[in-house]
Design a protein around this motif. Sequence first.
Motif, PDB file in Angstrom:
ATOM      1  N   SER A 213       0.496  -8.310  -5.048  1.00 33.84           N
ATOM      2  CA  SER A 213       1.029  -9.556  -5.194  1.00 33.84           C
ATOM      3  C   SER A 213       1.096  -9.838  -6.722  1.00 33.84           C
ATOM      4  O   SER A 213       2.134 -10.526  -7.205  1.00 33.84           O
ATOM      5  N   THR A 235       8.224  -5.426   3.053  1.00 31.73           N
ATOM      6  CA  THR A 235       8.479  -6.748   2.590  1.00 31.73           C
ATOM      7  C   THR A 235       8.963  -6.629   1.022  1.00 31.73           C
ATOM      8  O   THR A 235       9.804  -7.160   0.718  1.00 31.73           O
ATOM      9  N   PHE A 236       7.749  -6.762   0.350  1.00 30.87           N
ATOM     10  CA  PHE A 236       7.835  -6.518  -0.954  1.00 30.87           C
ATOM     11  C   PHE A 236       8.174  -5.329  -2.032  1.00 30.87           C
ATOM     12  O   PHE A 236       8.765  -5.371  -3.045  1.00 30.87           O
ATOM     13  N   ALA A 288       4.289 -20.459   4.492  1.00 32.94           N
ATOM     14  CA  ALA A 288       4.836 -19.212   4.689  1.00 32.94           C
ATOM     15  C   ALA A 288       5.696 -19.049   3.691  1.00 32.94           C
ATOM     16  O   ALA A 288       6.003 -17.871   3.142  1.00 32.94           O
ATOM     17  N   LYS A 292       5.670 -16.073   0.519  1.00 34.93           N
ATOM     18  CA  LYS A 292       6.834 -15.036   0.398  1.00 34.93           C
ATOM     19  C   LYS A 292       7.523 -15.148  -0.873  1.00 34.93           C
ATOM     20  O   LYS A 292       7.859 -14.043  -1.673  1.00 34.93           O
ATOM     21  N   PRO A 297       1.593 -11.002   0.659  1.00 34.77           N
ATOM     22  CA  PRO A 297       1.558 -10.635   1.895  1.00 34.77           C
ATOM     23  C   PRO A 297       0.630 -11.591   2.862  1.00 34.77           C
ATOM     24  O   PRO A 297      -0.542 -11.778   2.257  1.00 34.77           O
TER      25      PRO A 297
END
Length: 324
Positions: A213, A235-236, A288, A292, A297
Amino acid sequence: MILKKIKSSILIAAVTTVLLAPSATVLAADFPNAPIQVAVAYGPGGATDFQARIATMMAGNEKYLNMPMVIFNKPGAGGQKGWNWYASSASQDGHQLAAYNVPHFIAQSLKFDTSYNINNLEPIANWGADPAVLIVPADSPFNSATELVAWAKANPGKLTVSGAGLYVGHHIAGLQLDKAANISTQYIPAGGGVPAMKMVLGSQVMAGFNNLSDAFRQGDRIKILAVADNQREETFLPNVPTFKEQGIDIDDSSVNFRGIMARTGTPSEVIDFLAERVHAMFQDAKVAGKMKAGGSPMRIMTRAQVQNMWAERQVYLDGLLADL
């Protein structure tokens, strides 16, 4: 006469027991009666601090705790300073909680003489799981973990690698890299994820391990070479391969689980109440969305699931650290 006295004694004892042991409903109605403090054992701006502030942002909503959660920082020694304080000095009425990091606090309790371990802390709920990633400065000649390993083999002991502290996820990932790639690196504990990142940004070290992150939020200021997990973070970081994909056998042992805990000795009714409401709070759509947007995560787990995870990690880390 004796029988009457016995019956009277039993009646008095029963009434006293009821008066001294309020039901969970009564206790929950009176709790919390003040803002709940949440200790973060790392400095402001790091991944744990950043995420804790988002994860607890809805606490004041009446359907959750109807009282705000206030984050305060107690950084030092890779989390040891804050967790030692918490396990030995924090209140046990549920108004002082703490953020936990696994494998950090478990590994430290196995390697050092700490005031904390899985037996004197009570998990409430888990909000996220943040893999460690291998990073280098943007102008680094390394473009993959395999290139970095090749240089380290040609230059034994010269590769400098920063991380948040000793026996935190970053350090464990570094130990795994040394073992899996058969190299020797200089691991430099920076006293937190933010200073560890600054060391990479300022090219004070050649590489670093940090949280996915935190690394994600740096954009093109750094290069991310590998993810220390069993699968990619779709996702990232969908384009960043795992170590395993690059032929380096590093698993998910350093993945950073984050959540909220209480001290053992906190009334079970309070723990149960928090476990229900905090778990629901972590699932709030606003939480959430913020997570995001911040590249964080989420992996929401109940109290029972965290208890199992702690126990499993304790056994696993005991063997892993002995081997390393």
